[in-house]
Design a protein around this motif. Structure first.
Motif, short mmCIF file in Angstrom:
data_model
loop_
_atom_site.label_atom_id
_atom_site.label_comp_id
_atom_site.label_asym_id
_atom_site.label_seq_id
_atom_site.Cartn_x
_atom_site.Cartn_y
_atom_site.Cartn_z
N GLU A 1 0.92 -1.38 0.52
CA GLU A 1 0.07 -0.43 -0.19
C GLU A 1 0.60 1.26 -0.08
OE1 GLU A 1 -3.42 2.02 2.82
OE2 GLU A 1 -3.76 -0.20 1.64
N ASN B 1 0.94 5.72 -0.48
CA ASN B 1 -0.18 6.83 -0.62
C ASN B 1 0.16 7.37 -1.55
OD1 ASN B 1 -1.47 6.96 2.04
ND2 ASN B 1 0.62 7.85 3.02
N TYR C 1 -0.18 10.99 -4.07
CA TYR C 1 -0.12 12.00 -4.59
C TYR C 1 -0.16 12.95 -5.39
CZ TYR C 1 -1.45 17.19 -3.67
OH TYR C 1 -1.80 18.20 -3.63
N ASP D 1 -5.39 12.02 -4.32
CA ASP D 1 -4.98 12.18 -2.79
C ASP D 1 -5.07 10.59 -2.44
OD1 ASP D 1 -3.31 12.38 -0.60
OD2 ASP D 1 -4.71 14.01 -0.32
N GLN D 2 -4.94 9.60 -2.81
CA GLN D 2 -5.22 8.16 -1.53
C GLN D 2 -4.08 6.99 -1.37
OE1 GLN D 2 -8.53 7.54 -5.46
NE2 GLN D 2 -7.83 5.67 -4.75
N ALA D 3 -4.62 6.40 -1.07
CA ALA D 3 -4.15 4.99 -0.91
C ALA D 3 -3.84 4.67 -1.61
CB ALA D 3 -4.15 4.58 0.33
N HIS E 1 5.52 5.22 1.24
CA HIS E 1 5.27 3.72 1.60
C HIS E 1 6.56 3.92 3.11
CE1 HIS E 1 4.73 -0.12 1.59
NE2 HIS E 1 6.19 -0.87 1.67
#
Length: 179
Positions: free
Chosen positions: A107, A109, A111, A122-124, A149
């Protein structure tokens, strides 16, 4: 599950039909699909659901087995990013069925903003089993992308113009400055 099988079967019928037409008539014309259908087909190749075929993606076309060509959506650009810590490979045109990134099923993040500061994403997001994060972005723009990460970060600029790269393997995650 049944719906997914039906979607895959339908896309395969379209792909095989397009191939048969191009073989019969000796044409290398692109097969036309609706935007959602082409995006679903790209996704199915990318996650490995369509076996025994090769598929790559340029700034304008999905190419299957070097003989079937699908035009991509006019206003959207496909780019696949493989963040890495230690291992990468040089790449420009993404092979949906061959490129392998280092960080699988992780996973991140993510952006992305444009050069005017407008936030695009803007999300995981989770990388796929091939270590790539697939993105569809508006065409003909330049973006800043930041991927984080576990306390590491990579930043870069990417663009979505004619003949730009669809495979980004240069985003090395490093310790955040000041941490």
């Amino acid at each position: 599950m049944r719906k997914k099988i039906m979607i895959i079967a339908g896309l395969l019928i379209v792909a095989i039909g397009g191939y048969m037409i191009s073989e019969i008539f000796g044409k290398k014309e692109p097969v036309v699909l609706e935007s959602q259908d082409i995006k679903q087909l790209v996704h199915e190749y990318s996650i490995g659901n369509l076996k025994d075929q090769s598929a790559s993606i340029t700034s304008n076309q999905l190419i299957v087995n070097d003989s079937i060509f699908y035009d991509l959506p006019e206003n959207e650009f496909f780019v696949s990013v493989a963040p890495f810590i230690e291992e990468t490979h040089p790449c420009a045109i993404h092979s949906l069925t061959g490129c392998q990134g280092e960080m699988t099923d992780k996973e991140f993040n993510v952006y992305i903003d444009d050069m005017n500061g407008n936030v695009i994403l803007d999300q995981a997001l989770k990388s796929q089993s091939n270590g790539f994060i697939d993105l569809w972005l508006p065409r003909d723009k330049t973006y800043r992308i930041t991927i984080e990460h576990e306390g590491k970060i990579a930043e870069s600029e990417i663009s979505t113009y004619q003949n730009d790269n669809t495979c980004i393997t240069t985003m090395q995650l490093m310790e955040k400055k000041g941490v």
